[in-house]
Design an enzyme around this catalytic site. Sequence first.
Site, PDB file in Angstrom:
ATOM      1  N   TYR A 144       0.818  -1.215   0.000  1.00 25.53           N
ATOM      2  CA  TYR A 144       0.000   0.000   0.000  1.00 25.53           C
ATOM      3  C   TYR A 144       0.853   1.267   0.000  1.00 25.53           C
ATOM      4  O   TYR A 144       0.365   2.342  -0.320  1.00 25.53           O
ATOM      5  CB  TYR A 144      -0.933   0.028   1.210  1.00 25.53           C
ATOM      6  CG  TYR A 144      -1.903  -1.108   1.320  1.00 25.53           C
ATOM      7  CD1 TYR A 144      -2.101  -2.011   0.274  1.00 25.53           C
ATOM      8  CD2 TYR A 144      -2.639  -1.294   2.489  1.00 25.53           C
ATOM      9  CE1 TYR A 144      -2.992  -3.062   0.395  1.00 25.53           C
ATOM     10  CE2 TYR A 144      -3.538  -2.341   2.618  1.00 25.53           C
ATOM     11  CZ  TYR A 144      -3.707  -3.229   1.575  1.00 25.53           C
ATOM     12  OH  TYR A 144      -4.592  -4.277   1.712  1.00 25.53           O
TER      13      TYR A 144
ATOM     14  N   HIS B 230       0.675 -11.722   1.532  1.00 25.89           N
ATOM     15  CA  HIS B 230      -0.359 -10.986   0.814  1.00 25.89           C
ATOM     16  C   HIS B 230      -0.980 -11.756  -0.351  1.00 25.89           C
ATOM     17  O   HIS B 230      -2.159 -11.593  -0.651  1.00 25.89           O
ATOM     18  CB  HIS B 230       0.232  -9.667   0.294  1.00 25.89           C
ATOM     19  CG  HIS B 230      -0.762  -8.588   0.095  1.00 25.89           C
ATOM     20  ND1 HIS B 230      -0.451  -7.252   0.192  1.00 25.89           N
ATOM     21  CD2 HIS B 230      -2.078  -8.621  -0.193  1.00 25.89           C
ATOM     22  CE1 HIS B 230      -1.532  -6.525  -0.030  1.00 25.89           C
ATOM     23  NE2 HIS B 230      -2.529  -7.323  -0.284  1.00 25.89           N
TER      24      HIS B 230
END
Length: 286
Positions: A57, A115
């Site tokens: 992010y 992830h």
Amino acid sequence: MQNDSSTSVPSVKLNNGVLMPMEGFGVYQIADLDECRRSVLDALETGYRAIDTAQAYGNEQAVGDALAQSGLDRDQVFLTTKVWITNYGYDKTKASVEESLKKLGTDHLDLVLLHQPFNDYYAAWHALEDLYDQGVLRAIGVSNFYADRYVDLVKFNRIVPAVNQLETHVFHQRPQERTYMDKYGTRIESWGPFAEGRQGMFTNPTLTEIGQAHGRTAAQVALRFLVQDGVIVIPKSTHRERMRENLDIWDFRLSDQEMDRLRAMDTGKSAFMNHEDPETVEDFAN
């Protein structure tokens, strides 16, 4: 810090005994660091006590700054980040977690997830297992691991994931993954609980009708359905009023009939991507 919400978010016990709030605040796609910092501070002031970020992010530093500015003790906030696939591999994963710790301004993390289920996720998992043994990580888990790869990881490794974060919403309820996660003791956590507004989520007639019966919005019903069904949620908003609305789901309950109506909305299809599609794997690799 003054908490402007009277709502108390319950916690669930993970498979290692760690308590995790059932609702947290997600910072996906808040790329502007000043906006991310402000949003996390607003969320904490609103009453959120779990923050979900990720290396990919690009905003871990902003999250860490907000936590430092909040005045909250570190043990008052459940902090999650995720290791990106380019950081997989035993040594690279350990180094990337150390970098995340620095950016987040903490000496430990409550939950770290892999992830994506691609690249050398075995070596990455072994690194997380060792960091967990050392007490640097309170819990470890995965994200986007469909049933087959989830079971593969469980059966051939030492530690069972505490959490599997998956796209989960009324249109995609993940019954197959949940069957195996229940079998092996992993909690499901939803990313995209609103499907980012796709498929008419916020104006859906069923969600709207049920919401009117409770004096709630379609979005609140969508969240309440998930948490009432045992799903941890991390809705994101950069608007304080919407943060309050998303948190205000703990003082009403859907009936069994309403839950059945919502379960019938499951399409069994992603609103975004299929991680089992070879083209998806190629996209991530590139």
